[in-house]
Scaffold this active site. Structure first.
Site, PDB file in Angstrom:
ATOM      1  N   HIS A   1      48.632  47.148  41.710  1.00 20.43           N
ATOM      2  CA  HIS A   1      49.383  46.925  43.098  1.00 20.43           C
ATOM      3  C   HIS A   1      49.312  45.470  43.448  1.00 20.43           C
ATOM      4  O   HIS A   1      48.611  44.340  42.630  1.00 20.43           O
ATOM      5  CB  HIS A   1      48.737  47.649  44.210  1.00 20.43           C
TER       6      HIS A   1
ATOM      7  N   HIS B   1      48.257  43.202  45.484  1.00 19.02           N
ATOM      8  CA  HIS B   1      47.369  42.232  46.314  1.00 19.02           C
ATOM      9  C   HIS B   1      47.061  41.045  45.435  1.00 19.02           C
ATOM     10  O   HIS B   1      46.640  41.382  44.184  1.00 19.02           O
ATOM     11  CB  HIS B   1      46.484  43.082  46.905  1.00 19.02           C
TER      12      HIS B   1
ATOM     13  N   ASP C   1      44.330  39.535  44.939  1.00 18.77           N
ATOM     14  CA  ASP C   1      43.011  39.724  44.546  1.00 18.77           C
ATOM     15  C   ASP C   1      43.088  40.611  43.153  1.00 18.77           C
ATOM     16  O   ASP C   1      41.885  40.880  42.684  1.00 18.77           O
ATOM     17  CB  ASP C   1      41.783  40.117  45.414  1.00 18.77           C
ATOM     18  N   HIS C   2      44.220  41.032  42.744  1.00 16.83           N
ATOM     19  CA  HIS C   2      44.403  42.203  41.673  1.00 16.83           C
ATOM     20  C   HIS C   2      45.378  41.666  40.566  1.00 16.83           C
ATOM     21  O   HIS C   2      45.471  42.218  39.406  1.00 16.83           O
ATOM     22  CB  HIS C   2      44.943  43.529  41.975  1.00 16.83           C
TER      23      HIS C   2
ATOM     24  N   HIS D   1      47.499  52.861  49.982  1.00 14.67           N
ATOM     25  CA  HIS D   1      46.640  51.447  50.139  1.00 14.67           C
ATOM     26  C   HIS D   1      48.098  50.495  49.967  1.00 14.67           C
ATOM     27  O   HIS D   1      48.065  49.700  51.105  1.00 14.67           O
ATOM     28  CB  HIS D   1      45.907  51.181  49.062  1.00 14.67           C
TER      29      HIS D   1
ATOM     30  N   ASP E   1      42.757  49.719  44.307  1.00 10.41           N
ATOM     31  CA  ASP E   1      42.164  49.992  45.631  1.00 10.41           C
ATOM     32  C   ASP E   1      42.409  51.283  46.342  1.00 10.41           C
ATOM     33  O   ASP E   1      42.615  51.341  47.578  1.00 10.41           O
ATOM     34  CB  ASP E   1      42.845  48.734  46.556  1.00 10.41           C
TER      35      ASP E   1
ATOM     36  N   HIS F   1      36.967  47.441  43.315  1.00 13.61           N
ATOM     37  CA  HIS F   1      36.049  46.638  44.106  1.00 13.61           C
ATOM     38  C   HIS F   1      34.379  47.105  44.175  1.00 13.61           C
ATOM     39  O   HIS F   1      34.388  48.228  44.135  1.00 13.61           O
ATOM     40  CB  HIS F   1      36.212  46.521  45.736  1.00 13.61           C
TER      41      HIS F   1
HETATM   42 FE    FE Z   1      41.471  44.528  46.338  1.00 11.26          FE
HETATM   43 ZN    ZN Z   2      44.237  45.718  47.300  1.00 13.92          ZN
END
Ligand code: FE
Ligand code: ZN
Length: 256
Positions: free
Chosen positions: A54, A56, A58-59, A112, A129, A167
């Site tokens: 996805h 985001h 942080d991915h 999400h 996530d 995570h």
């Molecule tokens: Fe994340």
């Molecule tokens: Zn995420």
């Protein structure tokens, strides 16, 4: 197993998944490049592909740098706009990785984010996530009904499926799970194991679906104990499974 599967700790509490044979590797959700560059150099591996679940940061924050360095394809959700993705995938399509003789089928798992996908194959699911061990992602772009359905798709995979999520939230998730289901002995046992892993600075992941079905309140919205806990928290009886899910999801948002 034909592959070596390793969670590389990244950023604050993310994992970048590295799947490798003796020569080549795939990484899933590289939020930053450095842990991947280090692991590839240490093991003398070539990067064959990047998979993104996805949009985001942080991915996918490390994808551009890694793709430029290794000249590898970047797979990702067709329904989200991610600049570095050059192999957009829809549900039912496959990410084929010839260097690993591996192939992963795409599942649509919105909730999400609106276009979130999972990759399933070789008894592994990379679920970003959406499904966490003993928990699930927050509803940033989707509804409770969508997320509940997405979790249902993941829960329909075989028991032995390794759950590779984005995570390290397991210990905190289990604290909440114990409040929802104080009588659940599997949760209590797993909480002790997970806490011990973290004390040794080891990942609690991957989990597997057999365990998640026993401990994850968000996969247990049809269990009498979870329905009762949701009813007590909401102050009324939930009318269906989706409302049970919605109640415990928003309860978790305020739980500390
Ligand atoms: Fe994340
Ligand atoms: Zn995420």
């Amino acid at each position: 197993m034909r592959f070596n599967l390793t969670p590389l700790p990244a950023l604050r509490d993310n994992y970048i998944w590295l799947l490798a044979n003796e020569r080549a590797a795939v990484v899933v959700d590289p939020g930053e490049p450095s842990p991947v560059l280090r692991a590839l150099a240490n093991r003398r591996l070539a990067l064959a592909a990047i998979l993104i679940t996805h949009h985001h940061q942080d991915h996918m924050g490390g994808a551009a740098h890694l793709a430029a360095t290794y000249g590898c394809p970047v797979y990702g959700p067709a329904r989200e706009s991610i600049a570095t993705v050059d192999r957009p995938l829809h549900a039912g399509q496959f990410a084929e990785i010839p260097a690993l003789q591996a192939s992963f089928r795409v599942l649509d798992i919105p909730g999400h984010t609106a276009g979130h996908i999972a990759y399933h194959g070789h008894n592994i699911v990379f679920c970003g996530d959406t499904l966490f061990s003993a928990g699930c992602g927050r509803l940033f772009e989707g509804t409770a009904a969508q997320m509940n359905q997405s979790l249902g798709k993941l829960a329909a995979l075989p028991d032995a499926t390794s759950v590779c999520c984005g995570h390290e939230y397991t210990v905190a998730n289990l604290r909440f799970a114990q409040v929802v289901e104080p009588q659940n002995r599997e949760i209590r046992k797993y909480a002790e194991q997970a806490a011990e892993r973290r004390r040794q600075n080891l990942p609690t992941l991957p989990s597997d679906l057999a365990r998640e079905r026993l401990v994850n309140p968000f996969l247990r919205c049809r269990e009498p104990a979870v329905i009762a806990a949701a009813a007590k928290h909401a102050g009324h009886a939930p009318r269906d499974e989706i409302e049970v899910f919605a109640v415990i999801r928003s309860w978790k948002n305020t739980f500390t």
